[in-house]
Design an enzyme around this catalytic site. Structure first.
Site, PDB file in Angstrom:
ATOM      1  N   GLU A 101      -2.363  24.665  45.507  1.00  0.00           N
ATOM      2  CA  GLU A 101      -3.486  25.594  45.325  1.00  0.00           C
ATOM      3  C   GLU A 101      -4.633  25.056  46.158  1.00  0.00           C
ATOM      4  OE1 GLU A 101      -6.936  27.249  42.542  1.00  0.00           O
ATOM      5  OE2 GLU A 101      -5.458  25.974  41.550  1.00  0.00           O
ATOM      6  N   CYS A 147     -12.581  26.612  43.337  1.00  0.00           N
ATOM      7  CA  CYS A 147     -11.662  27.089  44.379  1.00  0.00           C
ATOM      8  C   CYS A 147     -11.700  28.607  44.551  1.00  0.00           C
ATOM      9  CB  CYS A 147     -10.240  26.636  44.072  1.00  0.00           C
ATOM     10  SG  CYS A 147      -9.640  27.100  42.436  1.00  0.00           S
TER      11      CYS A 147
END
Length: 385
Positions: free
Chosen positions: A252, A286
């Protein structure tokens, strides 16, 4: 006296005189020390996980679920609430709100993972052979190397280890060098909840030694899978290392998430969503809202509303995780202004690792919009939109 965070291997803490400093980004002072794992330490952690896998793989789903439920109950106590908030603030200087978020999400994350035992089932399928059948069994893969970041050290460390563990795998958790004490809390939590020795092991490594130790961990024959959350630069390195041994990765990485606002949008609601999405944890998330694409008719009202809301954040902001990151976001904004963008808010400065919110307007030029401008094309991971 600052606290020393040990490694955790085969159910036991491991101390050493080989350590590295953990620096608080707000004060610039040493906030803690962490044992710096050697090659032998990393080998021992994987070996312990490999031995534990032989029994943990065959543990009942009832046993695993009970440990997870116990952990969810423990983390909901004031003991862990205070510990989590203290360690995150000490190491990363996160705001009270962000520390509380890490604590509140922990119990639900554990209960959600515990509920997934109902998915650990196989299938019976028809065979092309008359009278035959095919049985599909889901089996644990083995030792998983989980590398979790500093920006949500409890939430993301739990996510990195919980699913592998509930599925019957064993784990070596490698922390960020910026938050070793915070991430070690996750290991302590599972240990207190009754997780057997060796099922979850923990190593921390200095920034200087991390490339070599990480490569060695990936290369260990017992490591069957790697999970990583972090930057695309480091993710690419990890993927290359894993590819040498044909080991699968779950990555990720960063992004440049846009918010799209159309002319019929509720300006107030859209503005609040943009500000919350872009500036939570000073933009160090993120999936932060990194850029806003807005239709022309509604743009002036949206810009004014967003700017007013962001002005209200000034003075209530936490620092970035280090001064290099702060310098990077200031430079990105400066570069965009030099390239013709309009600075709507911000002073193009930093105080140590603290950067106040910045807003930049880049004119629409069709397919050439923002071309070559890092503020438009690259993740800032800071308080700038």
């Amino acid at each position: 006296m600052v606290q020393l965070t040990p490694l955790f291997i085969n159910g036991e803490q491991k101390f050493s005189t080989a350590t590295f400093d953990v620096v608080n980004p707000a004060s610039g002072l040493v906030a803690g020390l962490s044992v710096n794992a050697t090659r032998e330490d990393c080998q021992a952690a994987v070996d312990a996980a490999a031995r534990a896998f032989k029994t943990w793989e065959h543990s009942s789903v009832t046993e695993r679920r009970a440990i997870f439920i116990k952990a969810s109950e423990l983390v909901a106590t004031d003991k862990y609430k205070n510990l989590i908030k203290e360690t995150i603030q000490t190491e990363t200087a996160a705001t009270e709100e962000w520390c509380t978020f890490n604590w509140t999400i922990a119990s639900n994350s554990l209960r959600t993972a515990a509920s997934l035992v109902s998915e650990l089932k196989g299938d019976i399928l028809p065979s092309i052979v008359s009278g035959g059948k095919l049985e599909v069994h889901r089996r644990a893969i083995g030792v998983v190397l989980s590398i979790a970041p500093w920006n949500a050290p409890i939430a993301l460390s739990l996510r990195a280890v919980a699913i592998p563990l509930i599925c019957g795998n064993t784990v070596v958790l490698k922390s960020s060098e910026y938050s070793p004490r915070s991430q070690a809390v996750v290991v302590e939590l599972f240990h207190e909840a009754g997780l057997p020795a060796g099922v979850l092991n923990y190593v921390s490594v200095s920034r200087e030694d991390a490339p070599a130790r990480t490569a060695e961990l990936i290369a260990h024959p017992a490591v069957r899978k790697i999970t990583f959350t972090g930057s695309d630069r480091v993710g690419r390195i990890i993927a290359i290392e894993a590819a040498k041994y044909l080991k699968p990765c779950i990555l990720e990485l960063g992004g440049k998430a846009p918010v799209i606002v159309l002319n019929d949008a509720d300006v107030t609601a859209a503005s609040r969503a943009i500000v919350n999405g872009a500036f939570a944890h000073s933009g160090q998330v993120c999936m932060s809202s990194e850029r806003v694409i807005v239709q022309a008719n509604i743009a002036p009202r949206l810009i004014d509303t967003v700017r007013d809301l962001v002005k209200g954040l000034e003075g209530n902001f936490g620092p970035l995780f280090n001064e290099s990151s702060a310098e990077n976001i200031v430079n990105m904004v400066k570069e965009s202004v030099d390239a013709g963008a309009e600075l709507l808010l911000g002073d193009l400065s930093r105080q140590r690792a603290l950067v106040q919110p910045h807003l930049v307007k880049i004119a629409y030029k069709g397919s050439e919009t923002g071309k070559g401008v890092r503020m438009w094309e690259k993740e800032s991971f800071g308080p700038g939109v």
